[in-house]
Design an enzyme around this catalytic site. Structure first.
Site, PDB file in Angstrom:
ATOM      1  N   PRO A 149       0.811  -1.218   0.000  1.00  0.00           N
ATOM      2  CA  PRO A 149       0.000   0.000   0.000  1.00  0.00           C
ATOM      3  C   PRO A 149       0.843   1.267   0.000  1.00  0.00           C
ATOM      4  O   PRO A 149       0.512   2.243  -0.680  1.00  0.00           O
ATOM      5  CB  PRO A 149      -0.824  -0.121   1.289  1.00  0.00           C
ATOM      6  CG  PRO A 149      -0.896  -1.599   1.551  1.00  0.00           C
ATOM      7  CD  PRO A 149       0.424  -2.136   1.109  1.00  0.00           C
ATOM      8  N   TYR A 150       1.934   1.249   0.736  1.00  0.00           N
ATOM      9  CA  TYR A 150       2.811   2.417   0.807  1.00  0.00           C
ATOM     10  C   TYR A 150       3.493   2.651  -0.540  1.00  0.00           C
ATOM     11  O   TYR A 150       3.477   3.762  -1.073  1.00  0.00           O
ATOM     12  CB  TYR A 150       3.850   2.201   1.904  1.00  0.00           C
ATOM     13  CG  TYR A 150       4.759   3.386   2.148  1.00  0.00           C
ATOM     14  CD1 TYR A 150       4.349   4.439   2.959  1.00  0.00           C
ATOM     15  CD2 TYR A 150       6.035   3.438   1.592  1.00  0.00           C
ATOM     16  CE1 TYR A 150       5.173   5.519   3.196  1.00  0.00           C
ATOM     17  CE2 TYR A 150       6.866   4.528   1.824  1.00  0.00           C
ATOM     18  CZ  TYR A 150       6.432   5.561   2.635  1.00  0.00           C
ATOM     19  OH  TYR A 150       7.256   6.636   2.857  1.00  0.00           O
ATOM     20  N   THR A 151       4.077   1.600  -1.118  1.00  0.00           N
ATOM     21  CA  THR A 151       4.789   1.727  -2.382  1.00  0.00           C
ATOM     22  C   THR A 151       3.879   2.216  -3.494  1.00  0.00           C
ATOM     23  O   THR A 151       4.213   3.148  -4.236  1.00  0.00           O
ATOM     24  CB  THR A 151       5.412   0.370  -2.781  1.00  0.00           C
ATOM     25  OG1 THR A 151       6.451   0.049  -1.858  1.00  0.00           O
ATOM     26  CG2 THR A 151       5.988   0.411  -4.187  1.00  0.00           C
TER      27      THR A 151
END
Length: 254
Positions: A149-151
């Site tokens: 999700p962050y990437t």
């Protein structure tokens, strides 16, 4: 962009990168710096310590953010620099990250930048000048192993900044995207192994790089200069880069 006599707004301003940028901007002679963050007591404490302003705001709520920006414009007449900096970490990949985690990261790392741009651009375009600094991550240019999700959301943040620069550069709007690796904040990685980062730097070092990049109006703000080489190598041979990242992931799971 020179910061002297400018009005700057910084989201995620209570600590870490946001607070360090505020301190640097004030040192450069900014006329006003306004910190925005979720927790009222934390943002007001940071503002009091720095000698600037602090307001509570949920940047993922477009109506609330737009209202806060309208209030700032009423009081200060203009916003010269908007730093959309709020963010959070979220571990997990496809099978162990819930839909809610993906949505939260998307709302915070993409939609919040979009909401801010919608609110501040009309006034900037009318004046023929203004600057947007969006905080993404080196992960948005490359990848953060183990954090889907962050990437993905940070990659979208980079692309949104590119789109804003293409669309509004001829309107007198400057756009930069901040893409650090590890910074000594609450979000710093727990270890430095397996190529996660080329070293954890202090937030003050990052802020100095931001001031320099704004002055030169550079699109990529890279407090870890090695990232530029990694991005270049990725572009030269993306298949080789993917193979290398798979090896890195395998080592991290040993």
């Amino acid at each position: 962009m020179e910061l002297k006599e400018k009005v700057a707004v910084i989201t995620g301003g209570s600590g870490g990168i946001g607070r360090a940028m505020a301190e640097a901007f004030l040192t450069e002679g900014a006329r006003a710096v306004i910190l925005l963050d979720l927790d009222l007591s934390s943002v007001q404490a940071a503002a009091t310590a720095l000698g600037c302003e602090g307001q509570a705001c949920n940047v993922t709520d477009e109506e609330q953010l737009s209202g806060v920006i309208d209030d700032i414009l009423q009081r200060h007449g203009q916003i010269d620099l908007f730093c959309s900096n709020a963010g959070s970490a979220s571990p997990g990949v496809l099978t162990d990250a819930a839909n809610e985690d993906w949505q939260q990261q998307w709302d915070l790392h993409v939609m919040a930048h979009l909401y801010a741009a919608r609110a501040v651009l009309p006034g900037m375009i009318e004046r023929g000048q203004g600057y947007l600094l969006n905080t993404a991550s080196a992960a948005g240019l490359l990848a953060a192993i183990g954090s889907g999700p962050y990437t993905v959301s940070k990659a979208a943040a980079v692309k949104l900044a590119e789109f804003l620069a293409i669309t509004h550069g001829d309107d007198g709007i400057g756009v930069s995207v901040l893409c650090p690796q590890g910074v000594n904040t609450a979000m710093a990685p727990a270890s430095l192994g397996d190529g996660q980062t080329d070293g954890i730097i202090e937030a003050s070092e990052l802020a100095a790089t931001v001031v320099e990049a704004l002055r030169e109006e550079r699109f990529h703000v890279l407090p870890h200069p090695e990232v530029a080489d990694y991005v270049r190598r990725k572009g030269e041979d993306v298949d080789r880069w993917l193979r290398g990242m798979r090896r890195l992931r395998a080592r991290s799971q040993e």
